[in-house]
Write a protein that holds these residues in place. Structure first.
Motif, PDB file in Angstrom:
ATOM      1  N   UNK A 314       3.010   7.401 -17.941  1.00  0.00           N
ATOM      2  CA  UNK A 314       2.189   8.540 -18.301  1.00  0.00           C
ATOM      3  C   UNK A 314       0.892   8.629 -17.543  1.00  0.00           C
ATOM      4  N   UNK A 315       0.624   7.645 -16.688  1.00  0.00           N
ATOM      5  CA  UNK A 315      -0.608   7.646 -15.909  1.00  0.00           C
ATOM      6  C   UNK A 315      -0.288   7.619 -14.423  1.00  0.00           C
ATOM      7  N   UNK A 316      -1.307   7.891 -13.614  1.00  0.00           N
ATOM      8  CA  UNK A 316      -1.196   7.744 -12.167  1.00  0.00           C
ATOM      9  C   UNK A 316      -2.029   6.520 -11.799  1.00  0.00           C
ATOM     10  N   UNK A 317      -1.359   5.446 -11.386  1.00  0.00           N
ATOM     11  CA  UNK A 317      -2.021   4.171 -11.161  1.00  0.00           C
ATOM     12  C   UNK A 317      -2.092   3.852  -9.673  1.00  0.00           C
ATOM     13  N   UNK A 318      -3.225   3.331  -9.251  1.00  0.00           N
ATOM     14  CA  UNK A 318      -3.366   2.869  -7.874  1.00  0.00           C
ATOM     15  C   UNK A 318      -2.532   1.610  -7.688  1.00  0.00           C
ATOM     16  N   UNK A 319      -1.665   1.624  -6.699  1.00  0.00           N
ATOM     17  CA  UNK A 319      -0.753   0.506  -6.460  1.00  0.00           C
ATOM     18  C   UNK A 319      -0.769   0.144  -4.982  1.00  0.00           C
ATOM     19  N   UNK A 320      -0.361  -1.096  -4.652  1.00  0.00           N
ATOM     20  CA  UNK A 320      -0.309  -1.473  -3.236  1.00  0.00           C
ATOM     21  C   UNK A 320       0.904  -0.910  -2.517  1.00  0.00           C
ATOM     22  N   UNK A 321       1.927  -0.409  -3.266  1.00  0.00           N
ATOM     23  CA  UNK A 321       3.126   0.106  -2.617  1.00  0.00           C
ATOM     24  C   UNK A 321       3.832   1.106  -3.513  1.00  0.00           C
ATOM     25  N   UNK A 322       4.665   1.949  -2.905  1.00  0.00           N
ATOM     26  CA  UNK A 322       5.576   2.834  -3.616  1.00  0.00           C
ATOM     27  C   UNK A 322       6.964   2.544  -3.081  1.00  0.00           C
ATOM     28  N   UNK A 323       7.932   2.348  -3.976  1.00  0.00           N
ATOM     29  CA  UNK A 323       9.246   1.865  -3.565  1.00  0.00           C
ATOM     30  C   UNK A 323      10.344   2.872  -3.873  1.00  0.00           C
ATOM     31  N   UNK A 324      11.548   2.537  -3.441  1.00  0.00           N
ATOM     32  CA  UNK A 324      12.707   3.419  -3.559  1.00  0.00           C
ATOM     33  C   UNK A 324      12.878   3.925  -4.986  1.00  0.00           C
ATOM     34  N   UNK A 325      13.125   5.238  -5.105  1.00  0.00           N
ATOM     35  CA  UNK A 325      13.328   5.868  -6.397  1.00  0.00           C
ATOM     36  C   UNK A 325      12.062   6.403  -7.023  1.00  0.00           C
ATOM     37  N   UNK A 326      10.913   5.871  -6.628  1.00  0.00           N
ATOM     38  CA  UNK A 326       9.654   6.285  -7.226  1.00  0.00           C
ATOM     39  C   UNK A 326       9.109   7.554  -6.570  1.00  0.00           C
ATOM     40  N   UNK A 327       8.168   8.186  -7.285  1.00  0.00           N
ATOM     41  CA  UNK A 327       7.379   9.282  -6.736  1.00  0.00           C
ATOM     42  C   UNK A 327       5.942   8.795  -6.645  1.00  0.00           C
ATOM     43  N   UNK A 328       5.358   8.911  -5.487  1.00  0.00           N
ATOM     44  CA  UNK A 328       4.004   8.430  -5.276  1.00  0.00           C
ATOM     45  C   UNK A 328       3.132   9.452  -4.588  1.00  0.00           C
ATOM     46  N   UNK A 329       1.829   9.197  -4.602  1.00  0.00           N
ATOM     47  CA  UNK A 329       0.843  10.015  -3.902  1.00  0.00           C
ATOM     48  C   UNK A 329       0.261   9.177  -2.772  1.00  0.00           C
ATOM     49  N   UNK A 330       0.254   9.739  -1.566  1.00  0.00           N
ATOM     50  CA  UNK A 330      -0.200   9.014  -0.381  1.00  0.00           C
ATOM     51  C   UNK A 330      -1.454   9.674   0.189  1.00  0.00           C
ATOM     52  N   UNK A 331      -2.429   8.845   0.544  1.00  0.00           N
ATOM     53  CA  UNK A 331      -3.643   9.309   1.221  1.00  0.00           C
ATOM     54  C   UNK A 331      -3.637   8.846   2.679  1.00  0.00           C
ATOM     55  N   UNK A 332      -4.330   9.577   3.516  1.00  0.00           N
ATOM     56  CA  UNK A 332      -4.511   9.163   4.899  1.00  0.00           C
ATOM     57  C   UNK A 332      -3.642   9.889   5.904  1.00  0.00           C
ATOM     58  N   UNK A 333      -2.689  10.693   5.431  1.00  0.00           N
ATOM     59  CA  UNK A 333      -1.757  11.385   6.328  1.00  0.00           C
ATOM     60  C   UNK A 333      -2.250  12.818   6.546  1.00  0.00           C
ATOM     61  N   UNK A 334      -3.255  12.954   7.394  1.00  0.00           N
ATOM     62  CA  UNK A 334      -3.945  14.223   7.556  1.00  0.00           C
ATOM     63  C   UNK A 334      -3.098  15.359   8.080  1.00  0.00           C
ATOM     64  N   UNK A 335      -2.064  15.061   8.864  1.00  0.00           N
ATOM     65  CA  UNK A 335      -1.249  16.116   9.470  1.00  0.00           C
ATOM     66  C   UNK A 335       0.053  16.378   8.715  1.00  0.00           C
ATOM     67  N   UNK A 336       0.258  15.720   7.593  1.00  0.00           N
ATOM     68  CA  UNK A 336       1.544  15.842   6.902  1.00  0.00           C
ATOM     69  C   UNK A 336       1.654  17.201   6.219  1.00  0.00           C
ATOM     70  N   UNK A 337       2.893  17.711   6.098  1.00  0.00           N
ATOM     71  CA  UNK A 337       3.146  19.015   5.501  1.00  0.00           C
ATOM     72  C   UNK A 337       4.290  18.912   4.505  1.00  0.00           C
ATOM     73  N   UNK A 338       4.354  19.901   3.617  1.00  0.00           N
ATOM     74  CA  UNK A 338       5.490  19.989   2.702  1.00  0.00           C
ATOM     75  C   UNK A 338       6.778  20.121   3.508  1.00  0.00           C
ATOM     76  N   UNK A 339       7.793  19.358   3.129  1.00  0.00           N
ATOM     77  CA  UNK A 339       9.060  19.389   3.844  1.00  0.00           C
ATOM     78  C   UNK A 339       9.198  18.289   4.865  1.00  0.00           C
TER      79      UNK A 339
END
Length: 666
Positions: A314-339
């Motif tokens: 129920x929370x969004x937690x800062x983690x060292x990694x996001x693994x298979x099957x999970x949904x995560x939020x990533x920072x630092x990818x300035x040029x990334x786009x939907x799709x």
């Protein structure tokens, strides 16, 4: 730990956000069930969502069912935000389609169900609001079977409908009627089960049938139906058990190569870009350098991940990694786009499940001095929704934005006011047309041959291409006839130029052939540095290509096509005559009506420009009982006056006229 990415989908007001709250409460994630009416739900975070009681942006929240971690995605229900639904569907393992027990199957419900079936997404159906006055069970179940899918089965019985004491009792092994219904449904898609039933029905145990039901549900063949109330909690325990038993949860392949898909992009408080990624395999760790690819271009890009958050409990937690099957939020990818796809791009978000917008409007700041700030703000909004296209007219200082419907205007207006402090106005909405080639056309301009002022030779031939084939570019000249950078400049300019054809509309399908090429090699005066007045540059080819291409297009000729929607109308039979007359006035093309004793069905095609007018007129024409379903179907040639699109400063035809003016002066 098994993982399940679950979507909640429904027509607006069916109660899917309330169901999300109830599921989170049952899982112990929240202590109190939020209310859409009170604006305190977990997933509706935008001010306008809370104000209007509708979901606009898809939201993600996580909870656990026994040993299964569920990432639940609450998606918009209003048809104006269907693109947001599209991106959510691309990352789902399963879905719950919510239907109101009072209003029943709605037009948008049918659109969503057809899409779920086309994408083979395992789907449970939850009939909500059984506690509301006017709630029906048997009638809604029959409507589901008639209008959504015949392969449905009620998983229990609803009693005391229309009262706060309405309940749902799941069927069990002692319900002979339920066992018989399972056999009848499952045997339609399982010859072995049918043979076993014919030979010896006793060999089909209840547990074996439940296992077969789960197997066919996970293959998106059948759709179990539950009844309940998200407000009172009736039926939600049975639904949770069904999610655990019938939908396909799996353990992710953490050791496999990295593969993920970006389905949402938003901006943080500091303006930084945040990418929502569904991981199919592998793991991404903080400080990893990620290579991501787009469906729109071949070249990949690379950037370092600076931070990761994962949806958990129920929370969004800062983690060292996001693994298979999970949904995560990533920072630092300035040029990334939907799709964009991370790693293996075979599972990237595919656009095209729904047609692109067919409407556009002019948006303007209330204060002319805010024009620059408006451009920045709109560019950031377009990042979050790539199907909202922006078009800038620098001559008139006007900005055009494409839309699905009128509600989007309010959303954009409120978002700009709340998040960017900008007040804006809109002009009347117009329809987006396209152009198609009538025939073949060719043109050429030679280097150092008057009146061509550019150090370049470009010859192009344009030919019609099949519908939806896109723009192709090929060479009839030797690849080594000039530097590849010049050829690339011609190709890129061709694609840019075709965005505004002879009448100003995009030409989406065309075959363009480069028939002539030539350039002036790099040279200079004696004892001097490189002199671009004597040597060809990519700019020469970028300036000359629109002139040549537009001449070829005018020789080939183009026809303007307008978008047509396929519609389906359910109306009282005694109103058919009046509705048909209105459809004729709106230039619709109705088929022969399917007349019933009380309700009749009208199907056909209608110009996209007239859909909104039909929506406005329908309540009066049908005594408020008409139900309209419409979706983009095709383009057809415009009859009557040819609509032209206001031209922008970079319009290739304007550039052609300017270049011809220059040439006449040479």
């Amino acid at each position: 730990m098994k993982l399940l990415n679950l979507g909640i989908l429904a027509h607006v007001d069916a109660g899917k956000t309330s169901l999300t709250e109830r599921l989170l409460y049952a899982a112990g994630v929240i202590d109190e069930v939020g209310s859409v009416d009170h604006g305190n739900t977990q997933t509706d975070s935008l001010a306008l969502e809370r104000q209007r009681g509708i979901t606009i942006k898809s939201a993600v929240v996580s909870f656990a069912i026994d040993d299964v971690t569920v990432n639940l995605i609450d998606t918009p229900g209003h048809p104006d935000f269907i693109a947001e639904v599209e991106r959510a569907l691309s990352v789902l393992d399963g879905a719950v389609l919510v239907i109101s027990a009072v209003e029943g199957v709605q037009a948008q419900t049918r659109v969503l169900m057809r899409t779920l079936q086309r994408l083979r997404i395992p789907t449970l159906i939850f009939v909500n609001k059984i506690d509301r006055r006017g709630a029906q069970a048997a009638e809604v179940l029959k409507s589901i079977a008639d209008r959504l899918s015949a392969d449905v089965i009620a998983m229990g019985a609803a009693t005391d409908l229309g009262s706060r004491g309405a309940t749902f009792t799941p069927y069990g092994r002692d319900d002979a009627g339920f066992k018989g219904a399972m056999i009848e449904l499952l045997a339609e898609h399982d010859d072995q089960l049918l043979a076993t039933y014919v030979d010896n029905e006793e060999m089909l145990s209840y547990d074996a049938l439940r296992a077969r039901l789960a197997e066919q549900t996970r293959r998106a063949i059948v759709h179990p139906v539950y009844f309940g109330s998200a407000i009172t909690g009736a039926g939600t325990e049975a639904l949770i058990a069904g999610i655990r038993e019938l939908l396909p949860a799996a353990e992710g392949e953490v050791e496999a190569p990295v593969s993920g898909s970006v389905f949402k992009v938003e901006r943080g408080r500091a303006g930084e870009k945040i990418a929502f990624v569904r991981m199919f395999s592998g793991a991404i760790r903080t400080r990893d350098r990620l290579r991501f690819h787009s469906n729109r271009v071949d070249e990949g890009k690379e950037a370092k991940v600076t931070a990761i958050s994962v949806f958990d409990g129920g929370s969004v937690l800062t983690k060292p990694e996001v693994t298979a099957g999970q949904i995560g939020k990533l920072w630092g990818l300035g040029d990334i786009q939907i799709g964009d796809a991370i790693g293996d791009n075979s599972k990237a978000v595919q656009s095209g499940h729904f047609a692109p917008p067919t409407l556009e409007t002019v948006i303007a700041p209330a204060k002319p001095s805010d024009q620059g700030n408006l451009q920045v703000a709109l560019s950031q909004l377009a990042e979050q929704d790539p199907l909202i296209n922006l078009r800038q007219d620098d001559v008139r200082q006007e900005t055009y934005v494409s839309l699905y419907g009128e509600v989007q205007k309010e959303v954009i207006q409120t978002t700009l006011a709340n998040e960017f402090g900008l007040d804006v106005t809109f002009r009347e909405t117009t329809t987006i047309c396209i152009e198609r080639l009538d025939g073949i056309g060719a043109a050429v301009e030679f280097n150092k041959v008057d009146p061509n002022p550019f150090l370049a030779t470009v010859g192009l031939r344009v030919e019609p291409a099949p519908v939806n084939s896109g723009v192709s570019f090929r060479l009839e000249v030797e690849l080594g006839s000039m530097p590849y950078a010049f050829i690339k400049a011609v190709e890129e300019t061709v694609r840019e130029t075709l965005r505004q054809g002879v009448y100003g509309w995009e030409i989406p399908d065309a075959s363009v052939v480069m028939t002539h090429s030539g350039y002036s090699a790099r040279q200079s005066h004696a004892h001097a540095v490189f002199d671009k007045s004597m040597s060809s540059t990519a700019g020469d080819f970028r300036n000359l290509t629109p002139l040549v291409l537009m001449t070829a297009l005018q020789e080939a000729g183009t026809t303007v096509y307008e978008p047509m929607h396929r519609f389906r109308l359910e109306i009282p039979t005694d109103t058919v005559r009046g509705v048909l007359a209105a459809l004729t006035r709106l230039r619709a093309i109705p088929q022969v009506p399917a007349l019933g004793a009380e309700t009749s069905v009208l199907e056909g095609e209608i110009p996209a420009a007239a859909v909104y007018q039909l929506e406005q007129q329908l309540p009066g024409l049908s005594r408020g009982e008409g139900v309209l379903e419409s979706a983009f179907e095709r383009y057809q040639p415009v009859t009557g006056p040819i609509p032209t699109r206001p031209r922008t400063d970079n319009d290739p035809l304007n550039r052609r006229d300017y270049l011809l003016h220059v040439l006449r002066r040479v």
